[in-house]
Write an enzyme that holds these catalytic residues in place. Structure first.
Site, PDB file in Angstrom:
ATOM      1  N   HIS A  64       1.003  -1.434  -0.094  1.00  0.00           N
ATOM      2  CA  HIS A  64      -0.192   0.006   0.210  1.00  0.00           C
ATOM      3  C   HIS A  64       1.304   1.206   0.374  1.00  0.00           C
ATOM      4  CE1 HIS A  64      -2.953   2.989   1.412  1.00  0.00           C
ATOM      5  NE2 HIS A  64      -3.827   2.577   1.390  1.00  0.00           N
ATOM      6  N   CYS A  75      -3.390   2.470  -4.536  1.00  0.00           N
ATOM      7  CA  CYS A  75      -4.674   2.873  -3.846  1.00  0.00           C
ATOM      8  C   CYS A  75      -4.408   4.438  -4.458  1.00  0.00           C
ATOM      9  CB  CYS A  75      -3.998   3.284  -2.379  1.00  0.00           C
ATOM     10  SG  CYS A  75      -5.021   4.269  -1.095  1.00  0.00           S
ATOM     11  N   HIS A  92      -7.441  -0.049  -4.249  1.00  0.00           N
ATOM     12  CA  HIS A  92      -8.413   0.478  -3.609  1.00  0.00           C
ATOM     13  C   HIS A  92      -8.436   2.128  -4.025  1.00  0.00           C
ATOM     14  CE1 HIS A  92      -5.742  -0.344   0.811  1.00  0.00           C
ATOM     15  NE2 HIS A  92      -7.061  -0.951   0.230  1.00  0.00           N
ATOM     16  N   ASP A 152     -12.983   2.825  -1.759  1.00  0.00           N
ATOM     17  CA  ASP A 152     -12.170   3.057  -0.683  1.00  0.00           C
ATOM     18  C   ASP A 152     -12.473   4.254   0.397  1.00  0.00           C
ATOM     19  OD1 ASP A 152     -10.088   2.882   1.382  1.00  0.00           O
ATOM     20  OD2 ASP A 152      -9.132   3.547   0.331  1.00  0.00           O
ATOM     21  N   HIS A 153     -12.542   4.118   1.464  1.00  0.00           N
ATOM     22  CA  HIS A 153     -13.286   5.759   2.059  1.00  0.00           C
ATOM     23  C   HIS A 153     -14.861   5.579   1.520  1.00  0.00           C
ATOM     24  CE1 HIS A 153      -9.058   6.645   3.678  1.00  0.00           C
ATOM     25  NE2 HIS A 153      -9.385   5.514   3.929  1.00  0.00           N
ATOM     26  N   TYR A 172     -14.958   5.185   7.413  1.00  0.00           N
ATOM     27  CA  TYR A 172     -15.328   3.677   7.033  1.00  0.00           C
ATOM     28  C   TYR A 172     -17.219   3.205   7.665  1.00  0.00           C
ATOM     29  CZ  TYR A 172     -10.932   2.146   5.694  1.00  0.00           C
ATOM     30  OH  TYR A 172      -9.943   1.807   4.989  1.00  0.00           O
TER      31      TYR A 172
HETATM   32  C1  DNO Z   1      -6.664   3.011   5.411  1.00  0.00           C
HETATM   33  C2  DNO Z   1      -6.196   1.999   4.513  1.00  0.00           C
HETATM   34  C3  DNO Z   1      -5.051   1.791   5.621  1.00  0.00           C
HETATM   35  C4  DNO Z   1      -4.245   0.470   5.068  1.00  0.00           C
HETATM   36  C5  DNO Z   1      -3.134   0.120   4.931  1.00  0.00           C
HETATM   37  C6  DNO Z   1      -1.875  -1.167   4.278  1.00  0.00           C
HETATM   38  O1  DNO Z   1      -7.808   3.480   5.213  1.00  0.00           O
HETATM   39  O2  DNO Z   1      -6.386   2.341   3.122  1.00  0.00           O
HETATM   40  O3  DNO Z   1      -5.027   1.926   5.851  1.00  0.00           O
HETATM   41  O4  DNO Z   1      -5.605  -0.108   5.022  1.00  0.00           O
HETATM   42  O5  DNO Z   1      -1.959   1.043   5.019  1.00  0.00           O
HETATM   43  O6  DNO Z   1      -1.353  -2.031   5.219  1.00  0.00           O
END
Ligand code: DNO
Length: 385
Positions: free
Chosen positions: A234, A272, A299, A346-347, A363
């Site tokens: 990530h 991401c 993500h 994501d989010h 989340y």
């Molecule tokens: C946040 C996430 C991160 C992710 C870690 C992966 O929302 O994208 O906390 O899970 O960095 O190791």
């Protein structure tokens, strides 16, 4: 579906239930054993229990996010080899249950960093925000890091005294908690730990961190090969060195270095778009062009940033990242390798009934559901072009 939908589930304590996820329509979840302390072995029994629970709800669990990399590994400290051995065991135990994609990060001490978890948008929705001046207030006035003022541009430093004077005790305390927080379901760290870590990492530096990462990857290489595991790294969030801590996955140059340094296919990337998208010079479709073949998980979220690099998380399609272009490229890569890249929305913003609810920051169910629906629309549309 050319990309595989997934949804992050923090486990039994997540306010968003598996039933809710089922209704969102994603066939699989991304999960982790958050209750296991960092560095301990994930036992086969616990993995099975979590997997059965997910299966019972009619969902799959094929990606772990994350198996955390212990600080001793990142710093190559005294107990490094012990924690590496534990990591290898956890990977083997996961593979024994058919889980073969693992997301992880190599960010020193802190996982993602924000300065505001309650940023109100004009619509009334609540988003997460990162502000350099707030971070500098924390750095200079709370952490009191020696030489911190050398790490910020003049424009930011000029704003610090006024911003600090405007913060009451409660806001300062909140800012401290937010910066020291890592993954929402895991415990944050103390100012003292952060100070000690900054000193350790200053000696390690960016190149040292890269070397420690390569050592980590080489130490797990045989397990990954034997068990067919793909590690997905990530990126740094935000993609800059912060608080005097080095970073090593912030831009194309870093990603090229990582992929070339450990060329084996088990060394993959979690793309991401929010983390990379916060970088002022990061062109995401361009990055995908170069390292897309190593992406095994995505993500998808968006950001709105200003010229200084302050940003808030925006709607999934409406932000600085050209999401349609990114999705189009991810689809092309999936089709080429004949395997859909898994992604999760994501989010998401806190909206509607989620406002005022206790949620894991970033989340909430409804905001992510909206994001997923929009992304799904883009994918369907592109597929039919
Ligand atoms: C946040 C996430 C991160 C992710 C870690 C992966 O929302 O994208 O906390 O899970 O960095 O190791």
């Amino acid at each position: 579906m050319p990309l595989k939908e997934s949804w992050r589930w923090f486990g039994p304590n997540d306010p968003v239930s598996l039933q809710d996820i089922k209704q969102a329509g994603a066939p699989s979840v991304v999960s982790a054993l958050h209750h296991v302390p960092h560095g301990e072995v994930w036992s086969k029994e616990e993995i099975k229990e979590r997997k059965d629970e997910i299966h019972l709800a009619g969902l799959e669990w094929d990606i772990v996010e994350s198996v955390p990399v212990h600080e001793s590994i990142k710093t190559r400290g005294r107990d490094c080899d012990h924690y590496l051995e534990n990591y290898r065991k956890s990977l083997k135990n996961l593979a024994a249950h058919g889980i073969s994609t693992v997301c992880y990060n190599f960010m020193p001490v802190l996982d993602w960093t924000r300065t505001d978890l309650n940023y109100r948008l004009p619509s009334g929705a609540v988003a997460l925000r990162f502000d350099w001046t707030d971070l500098a207030v924390f750095d200079i006035n709370v952490l009191k890091r020696a030489g911190a003022d050398r790490d910020y541009p003049r424009e930011v430093l000029a704003e610090v005294p006024l911003r600090y004077s405007q913060m009451n005790k409660a806001r300062l305390e909140e800012l401290k908690e937010i910066v020291l927080m890592g993954v929402p379901t895991e415990k944050g760290i103390s100012v003292e730990t952060l100070t000690a870590s900054v000193a350790t990492y200053q000696e390690i530096g960016k190149q040292g961190l890269r070397e420690n990462w390569a050592y980590f990857m080489r130490s797990i290489e045989d397990v990954c090969e034997e068990e067919g595991i793909t590690m997905t790294m990530h990126p740094d969030d935000p993609p800059y060195a912060i608080l005097g801590l080095p970073r090593m996955v912030s831009n194309l140059e870093d990603l090229l270095y990582l992929t070339q340094e450990v060329p084996s296919s088990h060394n993959g990337i979690c793309f991401c778009t929010g983390s990379l998208g916060a970088g002022l010079n990061n062109d995401l479709p361009g990055i995908l062009e170069k390292i897309g073949h190593r992406v095994h998980f995505a993500h998808l979220r968006n950001v709105n940033k200003d010229m200084m690099g302050n940003f808030h998380e925006s709607e999934h399609l409406d932000g600085d990242v050209d999401m349609v272009k990114v999705v189009r490229k991810l689809i092309a890569i999936s089709l080429q390798r004949n395997r859909p890249i898994p992604f999760r929305p994501d989010h998401g913003h806190q909206i509607l009934d989620d406002l005022g609810k206790t949620i894991n920051p970033g989340y909430p169910a409804i905001g992510r559901l909206r994001g997923l629906a929009e992304l799904r629309g883009v994918i369907y549309g592109l597929e039919r072009l």
